[in-house]
Motif scaffolding. Structure first.
Motif: not given
Lengths: 233, 233
Positions: A53-61, A140-156
């Motif tokens: 649930s935490i992961l889901s909220l951090v990514v949603s945010n 949130s900072k840690y999750v974004i640090l680890w997943l930012e590339d994945t998220i940004v590439s998913a958005i692109k």
């Protein structure tokens, strides 16, 4: 099994976070097979539940705030492509979590440290452990640090894959207009084909694109059409 | 449509929260059908997306901390039974959200204000609106205020419904033991049946229970067996 001191300093170094409550990270790295053999320990399944649930909220945010023009349907697809076993395993490998997971002997002998579900679950459990040891902002900072590339590439990727839909929408603004894609050239050997595709609106050429698949070439043709000043759009 | 002032004071009173950014609550209550007719407004779909994750984390957090003996599988089931359309509609009705939803004329005329999905989505959007206007701690208080009864009853129901499973687990600790439930009495008229069921371990009576359904009577029989000092357990 590593000594407690080596265990904590090693995993904390990999994660980049020092736990106040060391019990949390220990539990996060404890698979149920270990608990079956060591009755006084706790497995990471409850933490995994919370971490999900935490992961889901951090990514949603993050994606909610990234671009205010992403629609709900797009947001949902992007989140699903980031909150999944594949991206959790990427994180697990980055942080070398596998080296620290505590498994029962049977599971260990059958290569459990590399089992993808065990790695993904432990990653979610670690997210919950950091959250419980600190707060939402910190984790949130840690999750974004680890997943930012994945998220940004998913958005692109999502944005890229939308050129065809966008062009279709534009065309439909005038009733009766018809869009057509046509392969005009195929080059190269089997393993390295290059397709050239033209897109027409009511038989008038409005865009052209190339790609290693028909799909990619169509997307590029649609992007080309959208990028040009065009009477038909 | 209510005047802006009446609109805000009314819904804020119902929710019990005063928004700093009134635009958030306005958007949270705006259905896409309204935006189709009023181009300068935003619909609540993006907020609904975010609200869904917030709700899930708040409920996960609550049940994670409620009883430390709830297992991951139980937690997942309890969360699913709380984070669902049914419980969101209960909240929507409590807060009289339907009175404030902005719908397009067509949707309004076809009774949209009572449509369950519209109410549930707006409730999730309001959760996101409060979160964006404040923080996780604040929105958690509201969600728990609205859903605590539902969550606690889901936990209790889960615990209750587990007597049969628990008894089964106990019995299986000795290999080969067999559990059997038997209806020993049925009383009362069709619409008010009362079943009496006995539960046996290897043909020895270990518990007895009554209930208006066989299921309920079995649960009570299992609970009875678990509550007694018993050589078989």
């Amino acid at each position: 099994m590593k000594s407690d001191k080596a265990f904590f300093s090693g995993i904390e170094k990999n994660i980049g976070y020092v736990f106040e409550n060391k019990g949390l990270i220990k539990t996060a790295l404890t698979h149920s097979s270990y608990v079956n053999e060591n009755k006084n320990s706790r497995d990471n399944e409850r933490l995994e539940f919370l971490g999900d649930s935490i992961l889901s909220l951090v990514v949603s945010n993050y994606i909610f705030n990234y671009k205010s023009n992403l629609k709900e349907g797009e947001l949902t697809k992007i989140r699903a492509s980031c909150v999944c076993e594949k991206s959790l395993i990427n994180v697990a490998n980055k942080l070398k979590i596998g080296d620290y997971i505590r498994l029962g002997k049977g599971e260990q002998n059958s290569g459990g440290k590399k089992r993808t579900s065990i790695l993904a679950d432990a990653t979610e459990a670690i997210i919950a452990a950091i959250y419980l040891d600190s707060d939402l902002e910190t984790v949130s900072k840690y999750v974004i640090l680890w997943l930012e590339d994945t998220i940004v590439s998913a958005i692109k990727h999502k944005k890229d894959s939308d050129y065809k839909s966008k062009l279709q929408e534009e065309i439909q603004k005038v009733k009766g207009r018809v869009l057509k894609y046509e392969v005009v050239d195929v080059e190269g050997p089997d393993h390295d084909r290059k397709f050239t595709i033209c897109v027409y609106c009511d038989n008038k050429l409005i865009g052209k694109g190339q790609g290693n698949s028909k799909k990619e070439a169509e997307q590029n043709a649609a992007q080309d059409a959208l990028s040009k000043p065009n009477d038909n759009l």
